[in-house]
Design an enzyme around this catalytic site. Sequence first.
Site, mmCIF file in Angstrom:
data_model
loop_
_atom_site.group_PDB
_atom_site.id
_atom_site.type_symbol
_atom_site.label_atom_id
_atom_site.label_comp_id
_atom_site.label_asym_id
_atom_site.label_seq_id
_atom_site.Cartn_x
_atom_site.Cartn_y
_atom_site.Cartn_z
ATOM 1 N N TRP A 9 -0.032 -30.877 0.261
ATOM 2 C CA TRP A 9 -1.476 -30.901 -0.024
ATOM 3 C C TRP A 9 -2.293 -31.486 1.127
ATOM 4 O O TRP A 9 -3.373 -30.983 1.459
ATOM 5 C CB TRP A 9 -1.765 -31.636 -1.339
ATOM 6 C CG TRP A 9 -1.314 -30.829 -2.513
ATOM 7 C CD1 TRP A 9 -0.321 -31.153 -3.395
ATOM 8 C CD2 TRP A 9 -1.801 -29.527 -2.913
ATOM 9 N NE1 TRP A 9 -0.164 -30.138 -4.320
ATOM 10 C CE2 TRP A 9 -1.056 -29.144 -4.051
ATOM 11 C CE3 TRP A 9 -2.778 -28.659 -2.428
ATOM 12 C CZ2 TRP A 9 -1.259 -27.926 -4.715
ATOM 13 C CZ3 TRP A 9 -2.982 -27.453 -3.077
ATOM 14 C CH2 TRP A 9 -2.231 -27.100 -4.206
ATOM 15 N N ASP B 217 -7.229 -38.134 -1.361
ATOM 16 C CA ASP B 217 -7.016 -37.181 -2.438
ATOM 17 C C ASP B 217 -6.097 -37.865 -3.452
ATOM 18 O O ASP B 217 -4.920 -38.089 -3.188
ATOM 19 C CB ASP B 217 -6.361 -35.903 -1.883
ATOM 20 C CG ASP B 217 -5.982 -34.904 -2.981
ATOM 21 O OD1 ASP B 217 -6.275 -35.170 -4.165
ATOM 22 O OD2 ASP B 217 -5.404 -33.851 -2.635
ATOM 23 N N LYS C 31 -4.651 -33.220 -14.088
ATOM 24 C CA LYS C 31 -3.407 -33.991 -14.226
ATOM 25 C C LYS C 31 -3.640 -35.187 -15.158
ATOM 26 O O LYS C 31 -3.215 -35.168 -16.300
ATOM 27 C CB LYS C 31 -2.902 -34.459 -12.859
ATOM 28 C CG LYS C 31 -2.324 -33.321 -12.013
ATOM 29 C CD LYS C 31 -3.199 -33.028 -10.886
ATOM 30 C CE LYS C 31 -2.738 -32.060 -9.834
ATOM 31 N NZ LYS C 31 -1.853 -30.989 -10.109
HETATM 32 C C1 PLP Z 1 -2.708 -33.675 -4.748
HETATM 33 C C2 PLP Z 1 -3.355 -32.351 -4.949
HETATM 34 N N1 PLP Z 1 -4.435 -32.031 -4.208
HETATM 35 C C3 PLP Z 1 -5.049 -30.852 -4.352
HETATM 36 C C4 PLP Z 1 -4.615 -29.923 -5.250
HETATM 37 C C5 PLP Z 1 -5.316 -28.594 -5.352
HETATM 38 O O1 PLP Z 1 -6.020 -28.522 -6.535
HETATM 39 P P1 PLP Z 1 -6.656 -27.136 -7.047
HETATM 40 O O2 PLP Z 1 -5.519 -26.280 -7.481
HETATM 41 O O3 PLP Z 1 -7.516 -27.593 -8.186
HETATM 42 O O4 PLP Z 1 -7.428 -26.566 -5.940
HETATM 43 C C6 PLP Z 1 -3.501 -30.204 -6.055
HETATM 44 C C7 PLP Z 1 -3.044 -29.220 -7.052
HETATM 45 O O5 PLP Z 1 -2.083 -29.373 -7.738
HETATM 46 C C8 PLP Z 1 -2.864 -31.452 -5.891
HETATM 47 O O6 PLP Z 1 -1.792 -31.757 -6.631
#
Ligand code: PLP
Length: 357
Positions: free
Chosen positions: A105, A157, A181
């Site tokens: 991520w 994040d 989550k």
């Molecule tokens: C730590 C983290 N950041 C970002 C995201 C991306 O999120 P989205 O699918 O809502 O764009 C996720 C998705 O699981 C994630 O676990």
Amino acid sequence: MSPSNPVINFGAGPAKLPREVLEEVKESLVDYEGTGISVMEMSHRSADYTKINNDTQSALKEILNIPDNYKILFLQGGGTGMFAAVAMNLIGRTGKADYVVTGSWSKKAAQEAEKYGKSTWNRDPEASYLYYCDNETVDGVEFNYIPDSQGVPLVSDMSSNFLSRKFDVSKFGVIIAGAQKNIGPAGITVVIVREDLLDYAMPITPTVFDFKVNAGQNSVNNTPPTFVVHVIQRVFAWIKRQGGLATMEQNALQKSTLLYQEIDNSDGFYQCPVEAGCRSRMNVPFKCKTPELDEQFLKDAKALNMIQLKGHRLVGGIRASIYNAVTINETITLVKFMKEFRHKHSSLNAQSQIYLS
Ligand SMILES: Cc1ncc(COP(=O)(O)O)c(C=O)c1O
């Protein structure tokens, strides 16, 4: 255990929500607090929705002890949308940003930022911000400390470990957390932004992603997913009823310790690729000795109603996500199954060894 066991959801997101919250939401689904309509049917500018919006923000402020010089935003576009929004809102300060890449991520976030400025892997004192992912959902890697950004605004994040422990919000410039989550259904990303960072948006920043515009409009510049905010409000109330972040933290530690102990005491039957010092308390990835055993594990677990345990498609294997709503007893049930599965397949393996020799 039998197939009639209640379903236990170990999904990584969208993930399990507290049962109590689902029941409350069901209760108020068609008639929200005597209004005669559902929150889904309510104007986002009505007094009723304004109260939901404001009360949800106040609850979060209380749970996290957020200082007054921060704004709370409820934005759309998911975590992925915020990868772009963070860069567009902040990178204009110096044109550069630093990214700490610890998994898939943060890698994606760094790649997105490249479109809007220079993102570097080495620390640059002139960076507009230092970005990191507090918990890498796919890889099961979590920070157990807040990095020292040496005066550079820190951006994190926290999508997959938000509200699972106390932390000092004042150490951050911006925090982003996708809802699906620990907070609620998919559709909202919570953004907590320090007010002095609201002045650097690039002119090309789409209005829906502009932190200052959304802060000025209390996150109703355009129609927000109102129903999602309503559910989030109920999740925040549930967290408070449980004893707040102290309880969430204690439970997360207990649940993750149970799983890692079983993995580490399995004589190599289960293997976790993450070093002990940076293992996630939320997402526990592991593998059996062979991919065939992984498949069998998932199949047997599913037959017992333990679902969504498949590892992310990028890494394979097994992943148990144990967010706030997953109970200690549910985790114990998984650990018991892991022990049974291991004993069954270790003895089968031993027997075939004897047979072969
Ligand atoms: C730590 C983290 N950041 C970002 C995201 C991306 O999120 P989205 O699918 O809502 O764009 C996720 C998705 O699981 C994630 O676990």
